[in-house]
Design an enzyme around this catalytic site. Structure first.
Site, PDB file in Angstrom:
ATOM      1  N   LYS A  89       0.817  -1.212   0.000  1.00  0.00           N
ATOM      2  CA  LYS A  89       0.000   0.000   0.000  1.00  0.00           C
ATOM      3  C   LYS A  89       0.851   1.263   0.000  1.00  0.00           C
ATOM      4  O   LYS A  89       2.034   1.250   0.306  1.00  0.00           O
ATOM      5  CB  LYS A  89      -0.989  -0.040   1.164  1.00  0.00           C
ATOM      6  N   ARG A 133      -3.252 -10.499   4.704  1.00  0.00           N
ATOM      7  CA  ARG A 133      -3.668 -10.506   3.296  1.00  0.00           C
ATOM      8  C   ARG A 133      -2.542  -9.898   2.471  1.00  0.00           C
ATOM      9  O   ARG A 133      -2.190  -8.734   2.667  1.00  0.00           O
ATOM     10  CB  ARG A 133      -4.957  -9.707   3.147  1.00  0.00           C
TER      11      ARG A 133
END
Length: 446
Positions: free
Chosen positions: A384, A419
């Site tokens: 991210k 994840r």
């Protein structure tokens, strides 16, 4: 119970326990619910006995095998002593398999007068908390013949044993990291096989991009992307034993995916973008991953949605609201997984605060519901933007080493599922994180 006039407002977690009294029988599953009804205590007992009969319970050996056993633990602030009914239930105080889920439907902070009465019935300074601690308390879970479990596919998963790794399969042209790579079914199935070979326990399949400012697809558009790939994946040998989740906020997409073999619904909005999804997931009887996000992908990073007083407290409070909505819709707590929403309506500092203080998030949730604070936590920092900001990496794929660091930090804070895009790195990070936790427990050094 709902059909007989009982509104369930809270659920405990689900516990697998060794049998007691009559030990030569299979293990039991135990939970507790909290609700409201206009039925008086004896009428409620009659209803519960009728439900037991409808579910196949017959007279048999006392404490012996049975498909269902429903007891009234408390009824408001009343004491009941009659030939057929004793409230509070007379054996609450000696049964860990009763007290564990009972504690789940309480909060650690003061609630209302009814709950205060339940505590007073224990005749201890700290009420039910003292009784539970005398029987071993939270430290007994995972030991002493009692495990907290989540039904997943045909398994009962004990999340305390190790960290599970969820691989990511994006079927989108515009996802921030790997958009456009797996649009063709052939490429998507090949990548799925790679995720499995690298050690993924679960694979999250998404056909709708939720990156900031992503254009929203319709239900039909999302299904057109998802179904051809899903049908192929379901039918390959490598998918056997792998938990599949669908990353969607649409009720119709969730229902179609589950009908084709998906085991879990993962909703980045926690049911806010399509409120129908809560009732649909309840009827499907599958686990629900509810993530914290404010707004939607097009608005989540605006000024108002990035404003927090205390990010851990605010995320915990808003998460509990979503859990309550899910429970009222019929999704029991034992099917809920929490995701604090790393990168969704969060700044870099917010993301760092959440990853480094997951125990604080749990403690804040605990004030509202002990059970909600104990559900599995999923954390997804993979590749991210905030990692790129910290490390100076513009290319998302170059952020895998930073992802390993973030994932390890999350595991040390109590994340149960991570994840990730790069499953090989994620599996190694999980093994190291679990080893560090084991060392902590062994040495007592925290």
């Amino acid at each position: 119970m709902k059909n007989y006039g009982v509104t369930v407002t809270r659920h405990g977690c689900l516990y697998e326990t060794e049998p007691t009294y009559v030990t030569d029988q299979p293990k039991f599953l135990n939970s507790a619910i909290r609700g409201t009804t206009k039925l008086n205590p004896h009428d409620l007992l009659t209803v519960l006995k009728q439900i037991e009969a409808e579910l196949g319970r017959t007279s048999g050996i006392r404490y012996g095998p049975r498909p269902i056993d429903l007891d009234i633990l408390f009824y408001g602030n009343l004491r009941v002593n009659s030939e057929n009914l004793t409230v509070p239930h007379e054996r609450i105080w000696e049964r860990p398999f009763v007290l564990a889920p009972l504690m789940d439907i309480l909060g650690s902070s003061g609630e209302n007068d009814t709950v205060a009465a339940w505590h007073s019935f224990a005749n201890c300074k700290n009420g039910l908390f003292d009784i539970w601690n005398k029987l071993g308390g939270e430290s007994s879970i995972g030991n002493e013949g009692i495990k907290r479990v989540l039904p997943l596919g045909d398994q009962l998963v004990d999340w305390s044993k190790r960290t599970h790794v969820m691989g990511i399969l994006n079927l989108t042209p515009d996802s921030f990291s790997d958009g456009g790579k797996f649009l063709e079914a052939r490429d998507a199935v090949s990548h799925f096989r790679s995720l499995i070979s690298e050690g993924a326990d679960m694979v999250d399949i998404g056909a709708q991009s939720t990156r900031p400012f992503a254009e929203r697809l319709t239900v039909d558009q999302e299904l057109d992307r998802l179904i051809p790939v899903l049908d192929e994946i379901i039918n390959i040998p490598e998918s056997k034993g792998i938990i599949l989740s669908v990353d969607t906020f649409y009720a119709d997409v969730a229902a179609e995916a589950v009908s084709r073999g998906v085991h879990v619904v993962n909703d980045v909005s926690g049911g806010t973008l399509d409120p129908q999804i809560l009732g649909v997931v309840a009827s499907l009887g599958v686990p629900f991953i509810t993530m914290h996000m404010r707004g939607d992908p097009s608005t989540m990073q605006n000024h108002d949605n990035l404003h927090y007083g205390d990010v851990c407290k605010d995320v915990a409070s808003e998460f509990f609201q979503r859990v309550s909505a899910a429970e009222l819709a019929g999704i029991p707590l034992w099917r809920i997984v929490a995701d604090p929403g790393i990168g969704f309506s969060k700044s870099c500092e917010h993301n760092l605060e959440l990853i480094s203080n997951l125990p604080s998030v749990r403690r804040e949730i605990e004030k509202f519901s002990l059970g909600a604070s104990r559900v599995p936590f999923l954390v997804g920092p993979s590749r991210k933007r905030f990692l790129g900001e910290i490390c100076g990496k513009l290319d998302p794929a170059a952020r895998d080493p930073a992802t390993v660091a973030a994932v390890t930090g999350a595991i040390l804070g109590g994340a149960n599922i991570v994840r990730v895009h790069n499953v090989g790195f994620g599996v190694d990070a999980a093994k190291v994180g679990d080893a560090l936790l084991k060392h902590r427990r062994k040495t007592g050094k925290f």
